[in-house]
Design a protein around this motif. Structure first.
Motif, PDB file in Angstrom:
ATOM      1  N   TYR A  51       0.826  -1.204   0.000  1.00 46.56           N
ATOM      2  CA  TYR A  51       0.000   0.000   0.000  1.00 46.56           C
ATOM      3  C   TYR A  51       0.861   1.255   0.000  1.00 46.56           C
ATOM      4  O   TYR A  51       0.560   2.234  -0.675  1.00 46.56           O
ATOM      5  CB  TYR A  51      -0.955   0.019   1.196  1.00 46.56           C
ATOM      6  CG  TYR A  51      -2.051  -1.005   1.128  1.00 46.56           C
ATOM      7  CD1 TYR A  51      -2.725  -1.265  -0.058  1.00 46.56           C
ATOM      8  CD2 TYR A  51      -2.434  -1.720   2.256  1.00 46.56           C
ATOM      9  CE1 TYR A  51      -3.736  -2.203  -0.124  1.00 46.56           C
ATOM     10  CE2 TYR A  51      -3.448  -2.657   2.212  1.00 46.56           C
ATOM     11  CZ  TYR A  51      -4.101  -2.904   1.015  1.00 46.56           C
ATOM     12  OH  TYR A  51      -5.093  -3.821   0.960  1.00 46.56           O
ATOM     13  N   GLN A  52       1.944   1.233   0.786  1.00 49.84           N
ATOM     14  CA  GLN A  52       2.830   2.393   0.837  1.00 49.84           C
ATOM     15  C   GLN A  52       3.490   2.621  -0.525  1.00 49.84           C
ATOM     16  O   GLN A  52       3.603   3.753  -0.982  1.00 49.84           O
ATOM     17  CB  GLN A  52       3.886   2.205   1.924  1.00 49.84           C
ATOM     18  CG  GLN A  52       3.323   2.326   3.320  1.00 49.84           C
ATOM     19  CD  GLN A  52       4.318   1.975   4.399  1.00 49.84           C
ATOM     20  OE1 GLN A  52       5.299   1.276   4.173  1.00 49.84           O
ATOM     21  NE2 GLN A  52       4.061   2.442   5.614  1.00 49.84           N
ATOM     22  N   TYR A  53       3.899   1.546  -1.169  1.00 50.26           N
ATOM     23  CA  TYR A  53       4.525   1.675  -2.487  1.00 50.26           C
ATOM     24  C   TYR A  53       3.526   2.215  -3.505  1.00 50.26           C
ATOM     25  O   TYR A  53       3.833   3.137  -4.258  1.00 50.26           O
ATOM     26  CB  TYR A  53       5.092   0.334  -2.953  1.00 50.26           C
ATOM     27  CG  TYR A  53       5.677   0.408  -4.336  1.00 50.26           C
ATOM     28  CD1 TYR A  53       6.948   0.936  -4.533  1.00 50.26           C
ATOM     29  CD2 TYR A  53       4.956  -0.015  -5.447  1.00 50.26           C
ATOM     30  CE1 TYR A  53       7.498   1.027  -5.797  1.00 50.26           C
ATOM     31  CE2 TYR A  53       5.491   0.075  -6.721  1.00 50.26           C
ATOM     32  CZ  TYR A  53       6.758   0.591  -6.895  1.00 50.26           C
ATOM     33  OH  TYR A  53       7.289   0.689  -8.152  1.00 50.26           O
ATOM     34  N   SER A  54       2.313   1.643  -3.514  1.00 53.05           N
ATOM     35  CA  SER A  54       1.326   2.094  -4.503  1.00 53.05           C
ATOM     36  C   SER A  54       0.877   3.519  -4.208  1.00 53.05           C
ATOM     37  O   SER A  54       0.558   4.276  -5.123  1.00 53.05           O
ATOM     38  CB  SER A  54       0.136   1.142  -4.574  1.00 53.05           C
ATOM     39  OG  SER A  54      -0.588   1.134  -3.365  1.00 53.05           O
ATOM     40  N   SER A  55       0.871   3.906  -2.943  1.00 51.55           N
ATOM     41  CA  SER A  55       0.519   5.280  -2.597  1.00 51.55           C
ATOM     42  C   SER A  55       1.563   6.246  -3.154  1.00 51.55           C
ATOM     43  O   SER A  55       1.221   7.278  -3.734  1.00 51.55           O
ATOM     44  CB  SER A  55       0.444   5.425  -1.078  1.00 51.55           C
ATOM     45  OG  SER A  55       0.248   6.761  -0.719  1.00 51.55           O
ATOM     46  N   LYS A  56       2.832   5.912  -2.984  1.00 52.25           N
ATOM     47  CA  LYS A  56       3.908   6.758  -3.518  1.00 52.25           C
ATOM     48  C   LYS A  56       3.814   6.810  -5.033  1.00 52.25           C
ATOM     49  O   LYS A  56       3.950   7.868  -5.634  1.00 52.25           O
ATOM     50  CB  LYS A  56       5.271   6.203  -3.097  1.00 52.25           C
ATOM     51  CG  LYS A  56       6.427   7.053  -3.581  1.00 52.25           C
ATOM     52  CD  LYS A  56       7.750   6.366  -3.309  1.00 52.25           C
ATOM     53  CE  LYS A  56       8.936   7.117  -3.861  1.00 52.25           C
ATOM     54  NZ  LYS A  56       8.860   7.525  -5.233  1.00 52.25           N
ATOM     55  N   SER A  58       1.149   6.446  -6.843  1.00 51.31           N
ATOM     56  CA  SER A  58      -0.007   7.275  -7.202  1.00 51.31           C
ATOM     57  C   SER A  58       0.320   8.752  -7.088  1.00 51.31           C
ATOM     58  O   SER A  58      -0.088   9.558  -7.936  1.00 51.31           O
ATOM     59  CB  SER A  58      -1.197   6.942  -6.300  1.00 51.31           C
ATOM     60  OG  SER A  58      -1.660   5.647  -6.562  1.00 51.31           O
ATOM     61  N   LEU A  59       1.036   9.122  -6.039  1.00 54.39           N
ATOM     62  CA  LEU A  59       1.432  10.524  -5.879  1.00 54.39           C
ATOM     63  C   LEU A  59       2.344  10.969  -7.023  1.00 54.39           C
ATOM     64  O   LEU A  59       2.200  12.086  -7.534  1.00 54.39           O
ATOM     65  CB  LEU A  59       2.136  10.733  -4.541  1.00 54.39           C
ATOM     66  CG  LEU A  59       1.250  10.652  -3.298  1.00 54.39           C
ATOM     67  CD1 LEU A  59       2.109  10.696  -2.032  1.00 54.39           C
ATOM     68  CD2 LEU A  59       0.225  11.771  -3.290  1.00 54.39           C
ATOM     69  N   ASN A  62       0.183  11.502 -10.042  1.00 53.90           N
ATOM     70  CA  ASN A  62      -0.574  12.749  -9.894  1.00 53.90           C
ATOM     71  C   ASN A  62       0.291  13.961 -10.199  1.00 53.90           C
ATOM     72  O   ASN A  62      -0.164  14.923 -10.828  1.00 53.90           O
ATOM     73  CB  ASN A  62      -1.157  12.872  -8.487  1.00 53.90           C
ATOM     74  CG  ASN A  62      -2.375  12.009  -8.301  1.00 53.90           C
ATOM     75  OD1 ASN A  62      -3.007  11.592  -9.259  1.00 53.90           O
ATOM     76  ND2 ASN A  62      -2.707  11.735  -7.054  1.00 53.90           N
TER      77      ASN A  62
END
Length: 73
Positions: A51-56, A58-59, A62
């Protein structure tokens, strides 16, 4: 099934005996519970990392789109 010989303290045997007379079954269940908890902790750790990797990721995506939007305005 495999037989493994080990020793437990008298104190631990007394504590187990408060819950059951089947010490072998109690120990087998305790080992299985420990393994399941360890597996769940490992899965949880991997999920958090994912989740942390995919969040980064995604950022980062963006930020790239923000650049495009700013240039098109």
């Amino acid at each position: 099934m495999r037989t493994i010989q080990f020793q437990i303290s008298d104190e631990l045997e007394k504590k187990i005996s408060l819950y059951t007379m089947n010490i072998q079954g109690f120990i087998n269940n305790a080992i299985n519970d420990y393994i399941k908890k360890s597996q769940n902790k490992l899965i949880e750790k991997r999920l958090i990392e994912g989740y942390q990797y995919s969040s980064k990721e995604s950022l980062d995506i963006n930020k790239e789109f923000e650049k495009i939007e700013i240039n098109n305005c």
